[in-house]
Design a protein around this motif. Structure first.
Motif, mmCIF file in Angstrom:
data_model
loop_
_atom_site.group_PDB
_atom_site.id
_atom_site.type_symbol
_atom_site.label_atom_id
_atom_site.label_comp_id
_atom_site.label_asym_id
_atom_site.label_seq_id
_atom_site.Cartn_x
_atom_site.Cartn_y
_atom_site.Cartn_z
ATOM 1 N N PHE A 82 -1.530 -29.227 -6.699
ATOM 2 C CA PHE A 82 -1.340 -28.930 -8.120
ATOM 3 C C PHE A 82 -2.154 -29.904 -8.971
ATOM 4 C CE2 PHE A 82 3.278 -27.188 -7.482
ATOM 5 C CZ PHE A 82 2.773 -26.124 -6.753
ATOM 6 N N ASN A 83 -2.109 -31.183 -8.601
ATOM 7 C CA ASN A 83 -2.852 -32.168 -9.372
ATOM 8 C C ASN A 83 -4.360 -31.962 -9.234
ATOM 9 O OD1 ASN A 83 -2.839 -34.667 -11.049
ATOM 10 N ND2 ASN A 83 -4.115 -35.314 -9.338
ATOM 11 N N SER A 84 -4.806 -31.618 -8.038
ATOM 12 C CA SER A 84 -6.232 -31.367 -7.838
ATOM 13 C C SER A 84 -6.697 -30.234 -8.754
ATOM 14 C CB SER A 84 -6.515 -31.012 -6.378
ATOM 15 O OG SER A 84 -7.852 -30.614 -6.217
ATOM 16 N N TYR A 85 -5.934 -29.163 -8.775
ATOM 17 C CA TYR A 85 -6.260 -28.025 -9.643
ATOM 18 C C TYR A 85 -6.249 -28.458 -11.117
ATOM 19 C CZ TYR A 85 -5.762 -23.773 -12.322
ATOM 20 O OH TYR A 85 -5.938 -22.783 -13.265
ATOM 21 N N PHE A 86 -5.179 -29.137 -11.521
ATOM 22 C CA PHE A 86 -5.014 -29.546 -12.913
ATOM 23 C C PHE A 86 -6.162 -30.445 -13.372
ATOM 24 C CE2 PHE A 86 -3.042 -32.661 -15.939
ATOM 25 C CZ PHE A 86 -2.911 -31.794 -17.012
ATOM 26 N N GLN A 87 -6.502 -31.447 -12.577
ATOM 27 C CA GLN A 87 -7.581 -32.353 -12.969
ATOM 28 C C GLN A 87 -8.919 -31.615 -13.041
ATOM 29 O OE1 GLN A 87 -6.914 -35.338 -14.100
ATOM 30 N NE2 GLN A 87 -4.785 -35.303 -13.443
ATOM 31 N N LYS A 88 -9.135 -30.710 -12.116
ATOM 32 C CA LYS A 88 -10.406 -29.978 -12.053
ATOM 33 C C LYS A 88 -10.590 -29.019 -13.226
ATOM 34 C CE LYS A 88 -13.054 -27.276 -8.652
ATOM 35 N NZ LYS A 88 -12.999 -26.714 -7.290
ATOM 36 N N PHE A 89 -9.501 -28.403 -13.663
ATOM 37 C CA PHE A 89 -9.606 -27.326 -14.653
ATOM 38 C C PHE A 89 -8.939 -27.589 -15.996
ATOM 39 C CE2 PHE A 89 -10.017 -25.156 -10.501
ATOM 40 C CZ PHE A 89 -11.300 -24.646 -10.667
ATOM 41 N N LYS A 90 -8.343 -28.743 -16.213
ATOM 42 C CA LYS A 90 -7.594 -28.984 -17.454
ATOM 43 C C LYS A 90 -8.457 -28.906 -18.710
ATOM 44 C CE LYS A 90 -7.733 -34.039 -17.126
ATOM 45 N NZ LYS A 90 -6.900 -35.217 -16.883
ATOM 46 N N HIS A 91 -9.730 -29.192 -18.598
ATOM 47 C CA HIS A 91 -10.613 -29.120 -19.767
ATOM 48 C C HIS A 91 -11.249 -27.744 -19.919
ATOM 49 C CE1 HIS A 91 -10.019 -33.301 -20.559
ATOM 50 N NE2 HIS A 91 -10.486 -33.660 -19.380
ATOM 51 N N ARG A 92 -10.882 -26.829 -19.032
ATOM 52 C CA ARG A 92 -11.420 -25.461 -19.097
ATOM 53 C C ARG A 92 -10.288 -24.429 -19.139
ATOM 54 N NH1 ARG A 92 -15.307 -25.207 -14.129
ATOM 55 N NH2 ARG A 92 -14.242 -27.052 -13.394
ATOM 56 N N GLY A 93 -9.149 -24.830 -19.653
ATOM 57 C CA GLY A 93 -8.045 -23.894 -19.822
ATOM 58 C C GLY A 93 -7.010 -23.928 -18.713
ATOM 59 N N GLY A 94 -7.227 -24.715 -17.667
ATOM 60 C CA GLY A 94 -6.241 -24.819 -16.590
ATOM 61 C C GLY A 94 -5.019 -25.587 -17.055
ATOM 62 N N ASN A 95 -3.892 -25.329 -16.425
ATOM 63 C CA ASN A 95 -2.668 -26.019 -16.826
ATOM 64 C C ASN A 95 -1.860 -26.459 -15.611
ATOM 65 O OD1 ASN A 95 -0.998 -23.827 -15.940
ATOM 66 N ND2 ASN A 95 -1.573 -22.725 -17.792
ATOM 67 N N CYS A 96 -0.718 -27.017 -15.861
ATOM 68 C CA CYS A 96 0.185 -27.500 -14.814
ATOM 69 C C CYS A 96 1.468 -26.676 -14.865
ATOM 70 C CB CYS A 96 0.474 -28.985 -15.040
ATOM 71 S SG CYS A 96 1.606 -29.710 -13.832
ATOM 72 N N TYR A 97 1.332 -25.393 -14.697
ATOM 73 C CA TYR A 97 2.498 -24.509 -14.817
ATOM 74 C C TYR A 97 2.968 -24.011 -13.449
ATOM 75 C CZ TYR A 97 5.463 -20.675 -16.352
ATOM 76 O OH TYR A 97 6.510 -19.819 -16.537
ATOM 77 N N PHE A 98 2.115 -23.302 -12.747
ATOM 78 C CA PHE A 98 2.415 -22.780 -11.416
ATOM 79 C C PHE A 98 3.764 -22.062 -11.370
ATOM 80 C CE2 PHE A 98 -0.614 -26.201 -10.826
ATOM 81 C CZ PHE A 98 -1.568 -25.594 -10.023
ATOM 82 N N LYS A 99 3.937 -21.166 -12.349
ATOM 83 C CA LYS A 99 5.178 -20.369 -12.458
ATOM 84 C C LYS A 99 6.419 -21.260 -12.445
ATOM 85 C CE LYS A 99 3.199 -16.191 -10.517
ATOM 86 N NZ LYS A 99 3.278 -15.158 -9.493
ATOM 87 N N THR A 100 6.393 -22.309 -13.219
ATOM 88 C CA THR A 100 7.453 -23.320 -13.394
ATOM 89 C C THR A 100 7.681 -24.205 -12.167
ATOM 90 O OG1 THR A 100 9.404 -22.007 -12.738
ATOM 91 C CG2 THR A 100 8.663 -21.812 -15.047
ATOM 92 N N ALA A 101 6.779 -24.189 -11.200
ATOM 93 C CA ALA A 101 6.948 -24.998 -9.987
ATOM 94 C C ALA A 101 6.428 -26.420 -10.154
ATOM 95 C CB ALA A 101 6.241 -24.324 -8.807
ATOM 96 N N ALA A 102 5.779 -26.715 -11.276
ATOM 97 C CA ALA A 102 5.157 -28.029 -11.452
ATOM 98 C C ALA A 102 5.477 -28.608 -12.818
ATOM 99 C CB ALA A 102 3.647 -27.899 -11.281
#
Length: 120
Positions: A82-102
């Protein structure tokens, strides 16, 4: 106009205080994305599979014999992915949601030789 030593000293102190304030603000903005403790493993596994697949997270470090394989739990692996995804995409619209799992944390979840990425 000549500046006195006292004026220069006051200016220097003000600059240092301003710099310290900026650094403190930046430090407070550090965020990592981790698995929510209350999410069942089955939901975490589904989100982990998505993050490491279509999501594009770098999950190489949670593979066997890699730095973040242990502890070998769905929750720990999901947190890393989750953190890998978030760090990679947070400046391009990615978030830390994962259907409330994160959720977002300001505490670095790195442990031992397992370092969680943080990208400003």
């Amino acid at each position: 106009m000549l500046l006195t030593q006292r004026t220069l000293f006051v200016l220097l102190v003000l600059i240092l205080i301003s710099l310290k304030s900026v650094l403190l603000i930046e430090a407070q903005l550090e965020e990592w994305c981790i698995a929510d403790e209350q999410t069942p493993d089955s939901e975490l596994q589904s989100a982990l599979d998505w993050a490491c697949g279509k999501g594009g997270a770098d999950c190489s470090k949670i593979q066997k014999n890699q730095a973040c394989f242990f502890p070998n739990t769905v929750r720990d692996h999901a947190s890393y992915a989750f953190n890998s995804y978030f760090q990679k995409f947070k400046h391009r619209g990615g978030n830390c949601y994962f259907k409330t799992a994160a959720l977002i944390t300001g505490v670095d979840p790195s442990h031992g030789g397992c370092k969680y990425d943080y990208l400003p």
